[in-house]
Each structure stands twice: as structure tokens, then as C-alpha cells.
Design a protein around this motif. Structure first.
Motif, PDB file in Angstrom:
ATOM      1  N   ASP A 190      19.399  34.642  73.167  1.00 45.01           N
ATOM      2  CA  ASP A 190      20.755  35.005  73.752  1.00 45.01           C
ATOM      3  C   ASP A 190      21.036  36.271  73.484  1.00 45.01           C
ATOM      4  O   ASP A 190      21.434  37.011  74.633  1.00 45.01           O
ATOM      5  CB  ASP A 190      21.887  34.241  73.063  1.00 45.01           C
ATOM      6  N   ALA A 216      20.658  31.035  80.341  1.00 45.33           N
ATOM      7  CA  ALA A 216      20.258  29.705  80.517  1.00 45.33           C
ATOM      8  C   ALA A 216      19.494  29.558  81.819  1.00 45.33           C
ATOM      9  O   ALA A 216      18.609  28.887  81.971  1.00 45.33           O
ATOM     10  CB  ALA A 216      21.208  28.660  80.307  1.00 45.33           C
ATOM     11  N   GLY A 219      16.178  31.009  81.487  1.00 47.83           N
ATOM     12  CA  GLY A 219      15.313  30.363  80.410  1.00 47.83           C
ATOM     13  C   GLY A 219      14.732  31.463  79.483  1.00 47.83           C
ATOM     14  O   GLY A 219      13.583  31.214  78.839  1.00 47.83           O
ATOM     15  N   ARG A 422      30.014  22.896  78.675  1.00 46.17           N
ATOM     16  CA  ARG A 422      29.873  23.739  79.821  1.00 46.17           C
ATOM     17  C   ARG A 422      31.373  24.472  80.078  1.00 46.17           C
ATOM     18  O   ARG A 422      32.069  23.985  81.385  1.00 46.17           O
ATOM     19  CB  ARG A 422      29.118  23.348  80.974  1.00 46.17           C
ATOM     20  N   ASP A 634      28.030  27.957  71.067  1.00 46.40           N
ATOM     21  CA  ASP A 634      26.947  27.439  72.120  1.00 46.40           C
ATOM     22  C   ASP A 634      27.940  26.838  73.284  1.00 46.40           C
ATOM     23  O   ASP A 634      27.598  26.916  74.554  1.00 46.40           O
ATOM     24  CB  ASP A 634      26.258  25.997  71.811  1.00 46.40           C
TER      25      ASP A 634
END
Length: 917
Positions: A190, A216, A219, A422, A634
Motif C-alpha cells: 500500500d 486494490a 493489484g 469498503r 484496512d
């Protein structure tokens, strides 16, 4: 659109290890050559690393080649392009090698029996070129070119030890690895992903949640991040618009994949698209869809050879994370729709309703209310949650022609997204709500916004939203309204505005009904109990909170949720039933994991850590808080990340681990407000460090400032937890008034519980405030020792032993003090609290006993008392002398000495002295 930087970036983010390996390869050239193979998916930075090697190849002859799919059928075509600059050195080769080399590079091929000669010729040619200056030979994408070139280069790469030649090869597959040192290029983490985005978007800051989403989506693929940066709009950078769902197909990564796809047969591409669109990767579905398309799964063989996918007996997978998205993006819209319809037709079995509906929705054009309803019902019937349910309901909202119905589906999609952790996606979905939503939908949206603000960094604004949500929902869904008030109470407690909890409790009481189901009753009791606790009315708080604990233990069916269990666990902590609170919090954690409700985990883990703290399981509490910190980060829960950092700081400070505690405090940063819970936990940790260092006045001042009872502001509950440290610091610093006031609050709480550990701490505090040397002080200390649970809380019991030993020593009773100080030192040593063990040792020395620094290996194997006996033996003392000095019987000393010999694996006093020397 934001303009990405076009400046050539020479910093390769996240590739430090590979860059170091390349530098070592080049630095070793004067003494001997070597080879390096870099493996990674397209866009992972292989070409950038080859460029890095060329830039750092000072004083080298550089031979650069690249494998071309267009020449894959031409043997040695890649080798010819690579060696052309040094072919004039071929005259130095033996005649036989020179002929076979020229024949191969001229296109005449090489018979199998002459391949060794050809490979030796290439090795000799590079050796000849390296006589003048070292040679760096690079071949990018070696797997894409002709196979004979790759085989020769692999042969050469294994035989460079005595030559000034370095070979650097890159490949997207696992081929050609035998005998060549390799590095597999991992996805960027990250931090590296965010740094790369910042490099590309210089002058246009990217909101942290957006950076996380892009990382994300990419990837961890560097080229995907570069391509995404090139298409971002200012609104997307700020997080006001949805980020791209996949890298653009016209970017560098898209072009690389299209190049690979174009060399596959058309039939292979059709079946590959079917595989890319079927997320489940179920071979049976793919088989039926391919058959309906007039082909078969055997057509995938060329794609499998190219490394694009892997066909296994039970699953079809894409080893390269972005390959699936690139295959989808490269296909024309009409082909994608046709493929979705084929897959929908292949899905008619049980449990496949949602998958079928999603494929039909992907192929739909315009609004389709019937399909929207089918999506919604399929998501409910299949029992999916998280991202899958969120995506289904979002698509259902897009297909809905009724704005009010679309709004309800968007709110449900946002709730599922938040449940899955999320938070950024949930906010974006709420941002797009139609203005015509019904009151219930508006209330649910306000509740979710308030929860997102509470967890994500705006606790005070969350309170307003949550109270508004409770008002809106009160007439239609009392359970949800109560849930909003529970969250509002959390916002009050987090911010330190305790005086506002009375308003929350008043509203909750208005919603209470005599016939409420257990889950609703639990929420009502919890809010009422917390309100009474905050105003010091423990007679009312205790029964309500205990009912909440009992109700939480009996929840079942739909009423059993992580949120309800966390309320019950919090209630258990407030009435000091620590074991029950731990069971409830642990159950909440397990249930949240099982259901994929990641957003519920940080709060549940906070309560589990608090229960473990009170149970004396400090190591377990630290493990729990580290897990909570990771998940909070996260899932975008900055406030709860701060809570877990604060708890980790306290746990480190309690063990007198100053460096770790200060590091955790620095991580909290400046964002939390002055009375927020993370800030209060940080102050508690600093006060414990002050206390351990003898700065009693500073420690007392920090802890006294945690809450101001007269104003209702501050962290009352944190101050209550820290009261034993506050009393100890204030008593030592002479501020007994502050200590007495804090202890009065603690006593009212502790006496309302049935907890021996709380009563033990209360007795210890009273002992510290009693006149020094008085019978009252000793009586209270001994009462505390009787109350400390024997099966838990070793640290607090050891602290009481230390303080009692100190009291006895200062009262001129050194013989009585030594017994308690020995026990304290032994306990601290066993649990690894070295600073406190050193304080106990210092008190022992002050009590007239010689205490040396323990040998680390012995300290791990012996108890504190055994270690002291071993040290006296090493000094030459007899058993009788040891018994006299330690106020033990000779029989006890004999017993301990036998155990010492057994634990250390020795047989004599001489060996013992040698072991401790």
C-alpha cells in the motif's frame, strides 16, 4: 481530467531488493560474471528494471534485446538481434564454432547435435567482447521470443563465473529458471502504491481512501497504477466520484495484454472471454457455455501455454491478477454481452440464481424493473453478503425505474459495502441517492452516514447524523432507531462529551416498550446502564447492565449479530464481569469473521482487548489490539485505529517498554481531539512511563486531566481504568486530594461490582493513601493480596507485592519487606516485566540484600527465588548461610537447589558457578 506527470521517474517504488540485486550483479563484474532472472506479470516493472540496469552499467558494453512474439517462429532471431553489435569478434572463435554460429544467425538453424557447439560459441563470443570491457547482456520478455534463443541464453547464464559478463533476463512465466538466480516481482504494498501515485500525480493530491481503492484495483501492479493515474479526474482524486473499476484498456498494461491476446486463435479468445467473465471459475459452467458457443474448453490450451490462465480439475484461475480484467476490457461490448448471455444460459442449477441474474444484468441495456427485482431477490435467497450483495443491489438500482425504490436499493448496497469494510465505496453510493427517498430510507442512509463518520474520523458530526437518524426511524423501525442511539452514545464517549449521553438515554427511554424482543431490550438496557454509570448512579446502572449481559448470552437466530454482542460485552466490562465480557466479545469477533462483517471487527476487538487487560492477559490484549489496528486501517476506521494504537501504547507502558509506547503514541498523530479516547489512552500511557521513571507529579497531572467531572467532559471511563496509577502517582507526589477524589469515583464503581480484582485495586489504593507505617496501610495491602485472583492478574498482584514491600522497608521492617519484594521480583521476571523487576531488585538492595543482575539464560529458566539461591551458591555460601540470609529453612533451600540443578542440567556447585559466571 488530471494530467499525470510525463517526467521520466528514476525511482522504482517497491523494487529496492531487485535494484540491490542488479547493483550487486554489476559491481561483481570485475571479479566475475553472473546472471539474474526477473519474473513478473506484465506491468510489474521488468522493463523498468532492465532500464535501471543499463543506466547503472557504467564502463560496460551493453547488449540489449527483447523477445518478440512476431519472431517466435524464427529460430535464433532474438539471438541475432542481441549479438549483432559484437559479431565482428566471431573471428576469434574456433573455426567450427564460428561456422555453427554464423549458420544459426543466418537463419539456417542448428541441428540438435550441434546445439552445444552453438551455445559454446555464444559464450566464447561474449567472453571475447568482455576482454576490453565488461559486458551487460539483457533480454527482456525472453519467454515471448523464439525458444532456441531462450535455451542458448539460459545455457550461457549458467556459465559466467569466470567471465566479465552479466546476463539479465526477464520473463512473465516460470520458464527458464533452472540454475539461474531469480527474483519474482511481488505486487507493490500500500505504501509503495501510494508513493507511485503521488509521483505520477505531482501537484494533485489523492485522498487516502482513493489511493487505497486504486491500489486494490491495480493489484499492486506498477503499470496499472500509472495507467490509472493517467485517467483520473479531479473529482475522483478527491474521492467525490467513483474511482475506475479497472485499469484503462488503452494504457500501457492494456496494450501489453492486447499484444498477447492478438497472437491467440480467435476460438481461444472467445472461450478465454467466457472464463474471464465467470468469477466462480467453475469448469462445468465454462464447459456448457463453450459448448453453446460452438466450441470447447480445449480451445484454451494456447492461452494456458501463454500463462494467461490455468485450467485445473475443480477450477479455472487467472494466475496474473489483472489478466481477467484486461481480457474483459479488450473484448468489444457486443462480444461481452453475448458471452454474458451464454454464461447466464449455462447457470440453471440450485444456488446459481444470483450468478445468472448478474450475467443477465451485465448484458441488459437500459432499465429493466423485473430484472432489478430478480437481482434483489436472488441476493437475498442465495444468502450472499459483502461485496457480492453490494454489487448486485447497486446494479439493481441502476435497472430500477422508480427513484424511491432505487434509493432503497442503493442504501442497501451501501450497507453491504460498509459491512464488508469498503467505507469509501459506501460513501460514494450514499452520495448518489435520489432526493425522493422515503423517510425510512432517509433514516437508514443517515444512520449509515453517521456510523461511517463515527468510525472514520468525524465523531462530533456523527452525533448529529445519528440523532437525526434515530428521530427519522423512531416511527417506523424502533430497533434501528435504538441502534442509531447506541452509535450516538459511542460518538459521545469517543469524543469525551459525556454530558451529552443524558440526551441519548432520554431518547432511548422514549422508545422502550414493555413487550420489546430480547435484542431490542438489550439495547435499551445498555444505553440506560451506560448513562447511569456516567453520572455515578451505580445502583441503577448495575441491574440494567447485568440484564444486557444475560440477554447477550441468550441471543439466537436473526437477533444474534456482532453489534448486539458488542453491546453486551461492553455492558459486561462496566459491571466488571470480565470473563463474560471476554466470551461475548470473542463471540462477536467469530460471528463477524464468519459473516464477513469486517466493519464490526475493530469495535469487537477493542472490547476483547479491554477484557483481556482486566483479566491480566496483557500479551493476549496486545495481540488483539494489533489485529484490531490492522483491520481498522484496512476498513478506513481511523478513529478505531487510534483506539487500538492507544491501547497498545498503554500495554507497552505498563510493561515499561518506553520505545514501543512512544512509537504507538506518535502513530496516533494529531487528528484526535483533546478529549478523544485515543488521546486519553495516550496520556494514560505517558503517565505510566512517568510513574516508572519516578516523575510522580507529571504522571498525576496527566491522569487528573483525563476527565473533569464538574463539566461532564473528558474520558471518565478511561480515567477510572487508570485510577490505580493516578492514586499511586498522586500519593507519591504529595497531592492526596486529587488521589482521594479519583479514588472516591473508583470506589463507588468497584463496590457496585462483585469483582475481586477491582476490590483488590481499591484496597491497594487505600493503602497508598493511609499514613505511612500505619496498621491501616498494612491491613489494606494485605486485604488487596487476599483479593487478587490466584488464576489471573499476576502483574497487578506483583505490583501490590512491590508496593507493600516498599512500604514495609520504609517503615524500617526490612526482614518483612524482603519476602514480598522477592515474590514481586520473581513474578515480574517470569512475565518479562524487566523494569519493574529491576525496581523490586533495587528495593531488595535497599532492604539489605545483595541482588546482582540476573544472567539472561538463567532468568529464563529459574524463578526469581531460585535465581537468588543460585547466585548465593555461586558466591560460595553454604545452604545454612543461604537459609539464614533469605529467612528460609535449610530443607527449603535443599529443595530449591535440587530443582535448580535439574532445570540447568548440572550436577555440582562448581558447574552452577560456571553457568552463572
Amino acid at each position: 481530467m488530471v494530467t499525470a506527470s510525463t517526467v521520466q521517474l528514476t525511482v522504482l517504488r517497491g523494487r529496492d531488493d531487485e535494484c540491490a540485486a542488479i547493483r550487486r550483479l554489476l559491481n561483481d563484474l570485475p571479479a566475475g560474471g553472473g546472471a539474474l532472472l526477473l519474473q513478473g506479470e506484465p506491468g510489474s516493472g521488468r522493463t523498468a528494471l532492465v532500464d535501471y540496469a543499463r543506466r547503472h552499467a557504467d564502463g560496460c558494453t551493453v547488449l540489449a534485446g527483447v523477445g518478440l512474439a512476431e519472431e517466435a517462429a524464427l529460430p535464433y532471431a532474438g539471438l541475432q538481434r542481441l549479438l549483432e553489435p559484437v559479431l565482428d569478434r566471431a573471428r576469434t572463435l574456433p573455426e567450427q564454432q564460428r561456422r555453427v554460429l554464423r549458420r544459426a544467425l543466418a537463419g539456417a538453424g542448428c541441428p540438435a547435435h550441434r546445439r552445444l557447439a552453438l551455445s559454446m560459441a555464444v559464450l566464447g563470443l561474449l567472453a571475447a567482447a568482455a576482454r576490453d570491457r565488461p559486458v551487460l547482456c539483457t533480454m527482456d520478455d525472453v519467454d515471448r521470443g523464439d525458444q532456441p534463443t531462450a535455451e542458448v541464453l539460459a545455457f550461457v547464464a549458467r556459465r559466467l563465473r569466470h567471465l566479465r559478463v552479466a546476463v539479465l533476463l526477464t520473463t512473465a512465466t516460470d520458464a527458464f529458471v533452472g540454475g539461474i538466480p531469480g527474483h519474482r516481482l511481488r505486487p507493490l504494498d500500500d505504501r509503495a502504491s501510494a508513493a507511485l501515485l503521488a509521483d505520477r500525480l505531482a501537484g494533485q493530491p489523492v485522498a487516502p481512501p482513493v489511493a487505497a481503492v486504486l491500489g486494490a484495483v491495480a493489484g499492486g501492479n506498477p503499470q496499472a497504477l500509472v495507467d490509472l493515474a493517467g485517467v483520473l479526474t479531479p473529482g475522483q482524486c478527491r474521492g467525490e466520484e467513483p474511482a475506475p473499476a479497472a485499469p484503462p484498456t488503452d494504457g500501457g498494461l492494456g496494450r501489453a495484454y492486447r499484444s498477447r491476446l492478438e497472437h491467440l486463435p480467435a476460438e481461444t479468445r472467445r472461450v478465454l472471454l467466457l472464463a474471464a467473465l465467470d468469477e466462480e471459475g467453475e469448469p462445468g459452467t465454462l464447459l456448457r457455455a463453450a459448448r453453446a458457443a460452438g466450441t470447447s474448453v480445449e480451445a484454451l490450451a494456447p492461452a494456458e501455454l501463454a500463462g494467461l490462465l490455468r485450467v485445473e480439475p475443480g477450477r479455472v484461475t487467472f494466475p496474473q491478477p489483472l489478466a481477467r480484467a484486461m481480457v474483459r476490457g479488450a473484448a468489444p461490448l457486443a462480444e461481452r454481452r453475448a458471452a454474458h448471455l451464454l454464461l447466464a444460459g449455462a447457470l440453471d442449477g440450485p444456488g446459481q440464481r444470483l450468478r445468472r441474474a448478474l450475467h443477465l444484468a451485465a448484458a441488459a441495456e437500459g432499465q429493466d424493473p423485473a430484472l432489478a427485482t430478480e437481482l434483489e431477490q436472488a441476493a437475498a435467497d442465495d444468502g450472499v453478503g459483502g461485496d457480492a450483495a453490494s454489487a448486485a443491489l447497486q446494479r439493481a438500482a441502476e435497472l430500477t425505474d422508480d427513484p424511491a425504490r432505487a434509493a432503497a436499493r442503493l442504501v442497501a448496497a451501501a450497507r453491504y459495502a460498509w459491512s464488508a469494510g469498503r467505507s469509501h465505496r459506501a460513501r460514494l453510493l450514499l452520495r448518489n441517492l435520489p432526493a425522493v427517498a422515503e423517510p425510512t430510507v432517509t433514516g437508514r442512509a443517515a444512520l449509515l452516514r453517521g456510523e461511517l463518520d463515527l468510525r472514520g474520523g468525524r465523531a462530533r458530526s456523527a452525533l448529529t447524523a445519528l440523532l437525526a437518524a434515530a428521530d427519522t426511524l423512531a416511527g417506523t423501525d424502533r430497533a434501528l432507531a435504538l441502534g442509531a442511539l447506541v452509535r450516538a452514545g459511542e460518538a459521545v464517549c469517543f469524543s469525551g462529551d459525556q454530558y451529552r449521553y443524558a440526551e441519548v438515554a432520554r431518547r432511548a427511554e422514549q422508545l422502550r416498550r414493555p413487550d420489546d424482543p430480547p435484542a431490542t431490550e438489550l439495547l435499551s438496557d445498555y444505553v440506560a446502564g451506560v448513562a447511569a454509570t456516567l453520572r455515578g448512579d451505580h445502583e441503577r446502572a448495575g441491574p440494567a447492565l447485568r440484564r444486557a449481559v444475560v440477554l447477550g448470552g441468550h441471543l439466537a437466530g436473526p437477533a444474534l449479530t456482532p453489534a448486539a454482542l458488542t453491546c453486551a460485552a461492553a455492558a459486561g466490562l462496566l459491571v466488571a464481569v470480565d470473563a463474560a465480557a471476554h466470551r461475548l466479545a470473542e463471540r462477536a469477533v467469530e460471528l463477524a469473521h464468519h459473516r464477513g462483517e469486517l466493519s464490526a471487527l475493530p469495535r469487537a476487538l477493542e472490547l476483547r482487548a479491554a477484557a483481556e487487560y482486566w483479566l491480566g492477559r496483557h500479551d493476549a490484549a496486545a495481540d488483539t489490539s494489533r489485529e484490531g489496528l490492522r483491520i481498522a486501517r484496512d476498513t478506513g476506521q481511523d478513529n478505531w485505529a487510534g483506539v487500538h494504537l492507544g491501547m497498545l501504547a498503554v500495554l507497552a507502558a505498563v510493561r515499561a517498554d518506553r520505545d514501543t509506547s512512544l512509537r504507538r503514541i506518535r502513530e496516533i498523530g494529531e487528528n484526535p481531539g483533546g478529549h478523544s479516547r485515543p488521546r486519553a489512552l495516550a496520556q494514560w500511557a505517558l503517565a505510566v512511563l512517568d510513574l516508572a521513571a519516578g516523575r510522580h507529579a507529571a504522571a498525576a497531572a496527566r491522569l487528573t486531566a483525563l476527565a473533569r467531572p464538574g463539566t461532564g467532559r473528558g474520558q471518565v471511563l478511561v480515567q477510572v481504568m487508570a485510577t490505580p496509577y493516578l492514586v499511586e502517582a498522586a500519593a507519591a507526589g504529595g497531592d492526596r486530594a486529587a488521589a482521594g477524589a479519583a479514588l472516591a469515583v473508583f470506589d463507588r464503581w468497584a463496590s457496585s461490582t462483585a469483582s475481586p480484582s477491582r476490590r483488590a485495586l481499591s484496597a491497594r489504593c487505600h493503602a497508598l493513601l493511609a499514613p505511612r507505617g500505619s496498621a491501616e496501610a498494612e491491613r489494606e495491602f494485605r486485604a488487596a493480596l487476599r483479593l487478587h485472583p490466584a488464576d489471573a492478574g499476576a502483574f497487578e498482584r506483583a505490583r501490590t507485592e512491590l508496593l507493600l514491600g516498599r512500604e514495609l522497608r520504609r517503615s524500617r521492617r526490612p526482614r518483612d519487606a524482603r519476602e514480598h519484594l522477592h515474590d514481586a521480583r520473581e513474578a515480574f521476571t517470569l512475565i518479562g516485566a524487566s523494569t519493574w523487576a529491576e525496581q523490586a531488585a533495587a528495593e531488595l538492595r535497599a532492604a539489605g540484600e545483595s541482588v546482582g543482575a540476573p544472567d539472561p539464560s538463567a532468568a529464563r529458566l529459574l524463578t526469581g527465588q531460585q535465581l537468588r539461591i543460585a547466585q548465593l551458591v555461586a558466591e560460595g555460601a553454604t545452604n545454612r548461610e543461604i537459609a539464614a540470609r533469605m529467612f528460609l529453612s535449610t530443607r527449603t533451600v535443599d529443595h530449591h537447589l535440587r530443582n535448580i540443578f535439574h532445570r540447568l542440567g548440572i550436577r555440582s556447585r562448581t558447574e552452577l558457578a560456571r553457568a552463572l559466571s
